[in-house]
Design an enzyme around this catalytic site. Structure first.
Site, short mmCIF file in Angstrom:
data_model
loop_
_atom_site.label_atom_id
_atom_site.label_comp_id
_atom_site.label_asym_id
_atom_site.label_seq_id
_atom_site.Cartn_x
_atom_site.Cartn_y
_atom_site.Cartn_z
N PRO A 123 19.70 80.80 17.05
CA PRO A 123 20.89 81.38 16.43
C PRO A 123 22.12 80.73 17.07
CG PRO A 123 19.34 83.10 17.06
CD PRO A 123 18.85 81.82 17.69
N LEU A 124 22.82 79.94 16.32
CA LEU A 124 23.82 79.04 16.89
C LEU A 124 24.95 79.79 17.61
CD1 LEU A 124 23.93 76.34 14.09
CD2 LEU A 124 22.87 76.18 16.35
N GLY A 164 27.44 73.18 14.62
CA GLY A 164 27.16 74.56 14.22
C GLY A 164 27.47 75.55 15.32
N ILE A 195 27.61 65.91 11.02
CA ILE A 195 26.70 66.25 9.93
C ILE A 195 26.16 67.66 10.13
CG2 ILE A 195 24.44 65.74 8.89
CD1 ILE A 195 26.55 63.80 8.00
N ARG A 364 29.92 110.45 27.63
CA ARG A 364 30.55 109.21 28.10
C ARG A 364 31.18 109.43 29.48
NH1 ARG A 364 36.63 108.48 25.86
NH2 ARG A 364 37.09 110.66 25.43
N GLU A 418 33.45 91.38 21.54
CA GLU A 418 32.14 92.03 21.61
C GLU A 418 30.98 91.05 21.44
OE1 GLU A 418 34.95 95.27 20.11
OE2 GLU A 418 34.57 93.15 19.63
N PHE A 444 30.72 99.20 16.94
CA PHE A 444 30.89 97.76 17.15
C PHE A 444 29.61 97.08 17.63
CE2 PHE A 444 35.42 99.23 18.06
CZ PHE A 444 35.78 99.12 16.73
N HIS A 468 31.20 106.96 21.75
CA HIS A 468 31.77 107.35 20.46
C HIS A 468 30.69 107.21 19.38
CE1 HIS A 468 35.17 106.78 23.05
NE2 HIS A 468 36.03 107.23 22.13
N HIS A 480 35.43 103.71 12.24
CA HIS A 480 35.03 103.83 13.64
C HIS A 480 33.90 104.84 13.86
CE1 HIS A 480 38.47 101.35 14.35
NE2 HIS A 480 38.44 101.51 15.66
N ARG A 527 31.65 110.98 22.41
CA ARG A 527 33.05 111.30 22.67
C ARG A 527 33.23 112.81 22.69
NH1 ARG A 527 37.83 112.45 19.37
NH2 ARG A 527 39.71 111.74 20.45
#
Length: 672
Positions: A123-124, A164, A195, A364, A418, A444, A468, A480, A527
């Site tokens: 996975p580049l 890439g 290329i 949290r 992230e 996220f 959260h 969110h 949260r």
């Protein structure tokens, strides 16, 4: 006189051609793979490995080795050819079995599967970010342990990246942070062959890469001819001499170099050359008349001498380490302990601060308390957040921030990056010496999924903290508020996902995550405030356990859930008792830990003859049906949320004790 990588009359040219054609033959035999990169980049990789890379094939896990990351993992045969020639235990039969079932030469490099492979790539951009993490670990360890006369940690991290890799957003984030941190021991060889799969980079990638990386704070050099070994050596030497900035060496290569009909074309990227073109290419490169998988004996002899010389560097380091041990026994003891895999936090659950009575609080907050308690006996815990420490509560107290001026800080400020944060965390973990974590809001985790998946694939113990955790986020609204995210994470094989309901479960989640050696963990925190529920079962560490046992000999129903919703199950049980319905309450701290238990234990917690089962979780309902069964009911949230205070949203979307009560009664009707 310029020494060239296409001079078949020189020993270096023969070695480089060996690398090229081992790759070509392996891809042809597999009828699958990417010959273009190994053919074009063979010279620059060879110069790096021969003249600079500090490695020992006899000791591939040597902690002060240089790290080489093939971020352009599709060019795996380049790496396998190098590992074969440098004596890493990759035999010629392994090369012949490229991409075949159970071979140690898979289609893309896999960490833990092939000796000498530092990280799983393909996975580049992922390898690029991993390398930044490795460089952070190296600089921090050096600051922690080196003395003026004993540089026991002093190595470089090298990257081989392609177009890439540099197009992917993760590399932009990682490069930006690396420049900011002044990670001068990173050297990236950029295979600038113009290329991609779909054709020329003129179609997609015309930015000024040199200017871009200079703006990040990188040292940028250029080599206009990727077969000019002298220029390559000079450029890598200059990059190593630059200690204040990471270096990018832009090397102009020709993909599929040497192929009369495919060189410089997209056809050379991801398809075998084929029998006829391979024959033409070998003739063109002075390799004609030779059989498949040829390694000239003189090349083997030459490479054996080079490998032996490299191993002598490790022997010299062993002597240095012996002197270090005598002069600084405590430092030596700590260094060796930090590189050991096992970490025991058995004491954590008995700590009086974990067993305290406390008022209502979000997990949290509790997670931050547990993290800092755990760190008291773990000097090698390192991590940070994506600009969210004030929210995720993952700041390590009584430490500093890792920076170019202060290399011993335990807190990494990732900024709003992230994607790179997760890849860098994996790189720190892969390097060794540290237990690394990172944190952000659960929603996220979408940005981080590729890195989390790779951590699970590599079986490395990175720790991902997500706060959260639901619509309880409240006023920030549906953008969110995670809905599908917990179950999405649970779908990743070998990732342990913990969603604790209280302080003790939060401590257990951290304990298990830190003690784990064979894979990553995700800790999901609220949260919204929670109410502590006691007593606790002695089976709490088995993933799912009975929080509140039924009064009768056999329960009428089983209520199950995770996190903040367990307190709602307790309320529902109290209401149902008034109607003569006696329920068992089960907390699912971790699906994966529960699934690892014996069939007997699972039946003990979830007796098969108890058909009335209700699950409650503030997220997508998918996945709970494996536990609720044919007659049970799952209460979840299968739509997006809204912007309002979290407690109102919980009620609006059915996260209530009354909803559980009604579900139990409806389920009881079904079983009659």
């Amino acid at each position: 006189m310029i020494t060239r990588g296409d001079d078949v009359n020189s020993i270096d040219g023969k070695a480089i051609n060996t690398i090229r054609f081992l790759a070509v033959d392996a891809v042809d035999r597999a009828n699958s793979g990417h010959p273009g990169l190994p053919m074009g980049a063979a010279s620059m990789a060879y110069v790096l490995w021969k003249d600079f890379l500090k490695i020992s094939a006899k000791n591939p896990e040597w902690i002060d080795r240089d790290r080489f990351v093939l971020s352009a993992g599709h060019g795996s045969m380049l790496l396998y050819s190098l590992l074969h020639l440098f004596g890493f235990g990759i035999g010629i039969d392994d090369i012949k079995n490229f991409r075949q079932l159970d071979s140690i030469t898979p289609g893309h490099p896999e960490y833990g599967h092939t000796p000498g492979v530092e990280t799983t790539t393909g996975p580049l951009g992922q390898g690029f970010a991993n390398a930044v993490g490795m460089a952070i670990a190296e600089r921090k360890l050096a600051a922690e342990f080196n003395t003026p006369e004993h540089k026991v940690i002093d190595h470089h991290t090298y990257i081989l990246a392609g177009d890439g890799d540099l197009m992917e957003g993760i590399s932009a984030e990682a490069a930006s942070l690396a420049g900011h941190l002044g990670l001068g021991k990173i050297v990236c060889l950029y295979d600038n062959n113009h290329i991609t799969i779909d054709g020329s980079t003129k179609n997609t990638f015309t930015e000024d890469v040199e200017l871009r990386f200079k703006s990040y704070g990188w040292h940028v050099l250029k080599v206009e001819d990727g077969n000019d070994l002298t220029s390559l050596k000079e450029a890598i030497g200059a990059a190593r001499a630059e200690t204040g900035r990471p270096s990018l060496i832009m090397v102009t290569n020709i993909i599929g170099y040497g192929s009369p009909n495919k060189a410089g074309k997209a056809e050379a990227h991801g398809s075998p050359l084929g029998k006829d073109e391979t024959k033409l290419t070998k003739t063109n490169m002075g390799w004609d008349g030779q059989g498949e998988f040829l390694v000239p004996e003189e090349v083997y002899e030459y490479m054996d001498r080079i490998s032996e010389q490299k191993s002598s560097v490790k022997k010299a380091w062993d002597g240095l380490l012996g002197n270090y041990r005598a002069a600084y026994p405590e430092k030596y003891k700590k260094l060796t302990e930090w590189f050991e895999e096992g970490h025991s936090l058995k004491w954590l659950l008995s700590d009086e601060r974990i067993n305290k009575d406390y008022s209502s609080e979000a997990t949290r907050i509790l997670g931050g308390d547990v993290l800092n308690i755990a760190r008291e006996q773990m000097g090698n815990l390192i991590g940070g957040s994506a600009d969210l420490n004030s929210s995720t509560k993952t700041y390590l107290e009584d430490s500093g921030i890792f920076s170019r001026e202060y290399r011993t800080g335990d807190n990494i400020y990732y900024g709003v990056r992230e994607h790179a944060m997760a890849g860098i965390t994996n790189g720190i973990t892969l390097h060794g010496g540290y237990r690394a974590f990172c944190s952000t809001f659960l929603v996220f985790s979408d940005y981080m999924k590729p890195s989390i998946r790779l951590a699970a694939l590599m079986k490395i113990p990175s720790i991902f903290v997500f706060t959260h955790d639901s619509i309880g986020v409240g006023e920030d609204g549906p953008t969110h508020q995670p809905i599908e995210h917990v179950m999405n994470l649970r779908s990743i094989p070998n990732l342990n996902v913990y969603r604790p309901m209280n302080l003790m479960e939060t401590a257990l989640a951290w304990k298990n995550a830190i003690e784990r050696c064979d894979g990553p963990s995700a800790i999901i925190l609220t949260r919204q405030k929670i109410r502590d529920i006691r007593p606790y079962s002695s089976d709490m560490d088995k993933g799912a356990y009975i929080v509140i046992k039924e009064d009768k000999e056999i329960p009428d129903a089983i209520l199950m859930g995770s996190g903040s919703e367990v307190q709602l199950l307790e309320e529902a049980r109290t209401i149902l008792l008034e109607d003569g319905i006696d329920c068992r309450v089960v907390s699912f701290l971790c699906f994966e830990d529960f699934e690892a238990q014996s069939a007997e234990y699972k039946k003990e917690v979830l007796p098969p003859d108890i058909k009335v089962r209700v699950s409650l979780e503030a997220g997508i309902s998918m996945g709970w049906d494996r536990y609720t069964g044919d007659f049970g009911m799952t209460i979840g949230i299968d739509c997006f949320g809204a912007s309002a205070p979290g407690d109102l949203l919980m009620k609006k979307y059915g996260m209530t004790a009354l909803n559980v009560v009604n579900a139990v009664k409806e389920s009881m009707k079904r079983t009659r």
